[in-house]
Write a protein that holds these residues in place. Structure first.
Motif, short mmCIF file in Angstrom:
data_model
loop_
_atom_site.label_atom_id
_atom_site.label_comp_id
_atom_site.label_asym_id
_atom_site.label_seq_id
_atom_site.Cartn_x
_atom_site.Cartn_y
_atom_site.Cartn_z
N ALA A 252 0.81 -1.21 0.00
CA ALA A 252 0.00 0.00 0.00
C ALA A 252 0.85 1.26 0.00
CB ALA A 252 -0.92 0.00 1.22
N ILE A 253 2.02 1.19 0.64
CA ILE A 253 2.86 2.37 0.78
C ILE A 253 3.88 2.51 -0.34
CG2 ILE A 253 4.58 3.50 2.27
CD1 ILE A 253 3.17 2.22 4.67
N PHE A 254 4.43 1.39 -0.81
CA PHE A 254 5.53 1.45 -1.77
C PHE A 254 5.21 0.79 -3.12
CE2 PHE A 254 7.65 1.42 2.45
CZ PHE A 254 8.13 2.73 2.43
N GLY A 255 3.97 0.41 -3.34
CA GLY A 255 3.59 -0.10 -4.66
C GLY A 255 3.43 -1.61 -4.72
N ARG A 256 2.66 -2.05 -5.68
CA ARG A 256 2.33 -3.45 -5.86
C ARG A 256 3.59 -4.32 -5.97
NH1 ARG A 256 -1.93 -6.16 -10.09
NH2 ARG A 256 -0.76 -8.06 -10.54
N LEU A 257 3.51 -5.48 -5.33
CA LEU A 257 4.63 -6.41 -5.33
C LEU A 257 4.34 -7.60 -6.23
CD1 LEU A 257 5.55 -6.47 -1.53
CD2 LEU A 257 6.86 -5.39 -3.38
N GLU A 258 5.18 -7.79 -7.22
CA GLU A 258 5.15 -9.01 -8.02
C GLU A 258 6.24 -9.91 -7.48
OE1 GLU A 258 3.00 -9.57 -10.31
OE2 GLU A 258 2.22 -7.60 -10.90
N TYR A 259 5.96 -11.20 -7.37
CA TYR A 259 6.96 -12.06 -6.74
C TYR A 259 7.00 -13.42 -7.41
CZ TYR A 259 2.87 -13.93 -4.30
OH TYR A 259 1.65 -14.48 -4.01
N GLY A 260 8.09 -14.10 -7.17
CA GLY A 260 8.27 -15.43 -7.74
C GLY A 260 8.99 -15.38 -9.06
N VAL A 261 9.67 -16.46 -9.40
CA VAL A 261 10.46 -16.49 -10.63
C VAL A 261 9.59 -16.41 -11.87
CG1 VAL A 261 12.36 -17.77 -9.59
CG2 VAL A 261 10.43 -19.01 -10.56
N GLN A 262 8.29 -16.72 -11.71
CA GLN A 262 7.42 -16.70 -12.87
C GLN A 262 7.03 -15.28 -13.27
OE1 GLN A 262 6.57 -17.28 -9.85
NE2 GLN A 262 4.54 -16.47 -9.34
N SER A 263 7.33 -14.32 -12.42
CA SER A 263 6.95 -12.95 -12.71
C SER A 263 8.12 -12.16 -13.28
CB SER A 263 6.45 -12.25 -11.43
OG SER A 263 6.20 -10.89 -11.68
N GLY A 264 7.90 -11.60 -14.46
CA GLY A 264 8.94 -10.78 -15.08
C GLY A 264 9.14 -9.47 -14.37
N LYS A 265 8.21 -9.10 -13.48
CA LYS A 265 8.30 -7.84 -12.77
C LYS A 265 8.87 -7.99 -11.36
CE LYS A 265 4.24 -5.97 -15.20
NZ LYS A 265 2.89 -5.40 -15.04
N ALA A 266 9.26 -9.20 -11.03
CA ALA A 266 9.76 -9.46 -9.67
C ALA A 266 11.01 -8.65 -9.35
CB ALA A 266 10.03 -10.95 -9.49
N ALA A 267 11.85 -8.41 -10.34
CA ALA A 267 13.11 -7.69 -10.09
C ALA A 267 12.85 -6.29 -9.53
CB ALA A 267 13.94 -7.62 -11.37
N ASP A 268 11.85 -5.60 -10.07
CA ASP A 268 11.53 -4.26 -9.58
C ASP A 268 11.01 -4.32 -8.15
OD1 ASP A 268 10.87 -1.31 -9.96
OD2 ASP A 268 8.87 -2.12 -9.52
N SER A 269 10.19 -5.32 -7.87
CA SER A 269 9.66 -5.48 -6.51
C SER A 269 10.79 -5.73 -5.53
CB SER A 269 8.67 -6.64 -6.47
OG SER A 269 7.54 -6.37 -7.28
N ILE A 270 11.69 -6.62 -5.89
CA ILE A 270 12.83 -6.93 -5.02
C ILE A 270 13.66 -5.67 -4.79
CG2 ILE A 270 15.00 -8.22 -4.88
CD1 ILE A 270 13.59 -10.45 -6.48
N SER A 271 13.86 -4.89 -5.83
CA SER A 271 14.66 -3.67 -5.73
C SER A 271 14.03 -2.68 -4.75
CB SER A 271 14.81 -3.02 -7.11
OG SER A 271 15.50 -1.80 -7.01
#
Length: 377
Positions: free
Chosen positions: A112-131
């Protein structure tokens, strides 16, 4: 709570000049503002009295020591919970662990504070979430390290009054055209400098809406760089914070209460700036001497009427989280509120108030893996 030169208010439009930041009590339109200048440091434990006496904080020493310790405790909890979140985002477990209730609380609040989290190796957007998770983790870690060494930190000066600002310069001249211009009268000063508070209509003594501010880069004879971060805690609020501290109204005491289900609802905003620890938490994010570089700033927020203000409070930080995650992770109040929520309870704070997350009764079929839906690319 920030840098050095002009200030702005939360309800109005925060303006940066030379690097100044101000804070305003909760419930007021002005909370913090940003400016530019480098220097400022503060407290420790055994030698805190010595450090603060020259900065007019001797009367507040007990509350200051306790507040710094409380901030470190808040950061420890934030680090622990965010570390667990990073591990989950990197590689979510196939089944639910016993601590999933805590993980859900962290996940929902962070998102809610820092933006939607995509997670897991199946997600191409996981890198941004991890960052993003790693960025918040780094801020908390750096700040805690900075506070551990605060007593010997010559790059930070902390004042419990704006008495170091005077109306006349060295020659006794006053700018009669600007009643909000004050001169730097610190003993550690090495050059002439004037703070202009016109945008926020005055310093602590003029505006009851200010509770603290930071100038990140003032001259100083105390450092090898010749610059310091200067934090000013407004005198009227210092008195209020000391009273609350003496009455046991601390973030630690609130963390021991059941906050969800209370009537009226408890807002996360109600804790910001109401204790010395939450006020200083925000201010320290503006001080490179404590949090390192880049330090956090006050990002902009657009209200429902189209006006632009600084991003203070739940409405604005949740808007940043939804619409501009890259700005959210650099916004001071976003981090401060996140750290407060992490410390207060195991509740889901993703709506700005605490909502209880039921404990798991069937760990194989319920819990975070089933409740979270962001599993696709």
């Amino acid at each position: 709570m920030r840098l050095s030169s002009l200030l702005q208010a939360v309800g109005a439009v925060a303006i940066f000049n030379i690097g100044l930041v101000t804070a305003v009590p909760s419930g007021h339109s002005n909370r913090y503002s940003h400016h530019h200048h480098e220097h400022s440091h503060g407290y420790g434990n055994s030698t805190l009295t010595k450090r603060t006496r020259q900065y007019f904080c001797d009367h507040a020493n007990s509350a200051l020591v306790a507040s710094v310790d409380e901030i470190k405790a808040m950061l420890t909890t934030t680090i622990d919970r965010t570390t667990a979140l990073e591990a989950f985002v990197r590689n979510p477990p196939a089944h639910i662990l016993q601590h999933e209730q805590l993980l859900q609380s962290t996940f929902y609040t962070f998102e809610a504070i820092f933006g939607r989290l995509e997670y897991g190796v199946q997600s191409g957007k996981a890198a941004d979430s991890i960052s993003r998770v790693q960025r918040i983790l780094a801020i908390a870690t750096n700040m805690k390290t900075g506070l551990e060494g605060i007593v010997g930190n010559q790059d930070l000066e902390i004042y419990c009054s704006d008495a170091w600002l005077v109306r006349e310069d060295r020659d006794g001249d006053i700018d009669m055209t600007n009643s909000y211009l004050y001169w730097d009268n610190r003993e550690t000063r090495t050059e002439d400098y004037a703070e202009n508070f016109e945008t926020v209509h005055g310093a602590c003594r003029d505006a009851a809406t200010h509770y603290a501010w930071v100038n990140p880069s003032l001259s100083s004879s105390k450092t090898t760089s010749g610059r310091t971060n200067v934090m000013t805690l407004c005198q009227d609020n210092v008195a209020d914070w000391i009273t609350r501290y003496n009455n046991g109204k601390t973030i630690e005491s609130f963390s021991k209460q059941t906050l969800s289900g209370q009537t009226p609802q408890v807002s996360i905003d109600s804790f910001q700036g109401q204790t010395m620890s939450t006020a200083m938490m925000h201010e320290f994010t503006h001080a490179s001497a404590i949090v390192g570089t880049p330090y956090l700033i006050d990002e902009s927020c657009t209200l429902t009427d189209g006006s632009t203000v600084k991003a203070y409070g739940w409405f604005c930080i949740s808007q940043l989280g939804q619409n501009a995650p890259a700005q959210a992770i650099n916004n001071a109040d976003s981090f401060s509120i996140y750290a407060t929520a992490m410390y207060l309870s195991l509740d889901d704070w993703s709506y700005g108030y605490p909502r209880e997350i039921p404990s798991v009764t069937n760990p194989l079929n319920t819990g975070i893996a089933a409740l979270m839906t962001h599993t696709g690319p």
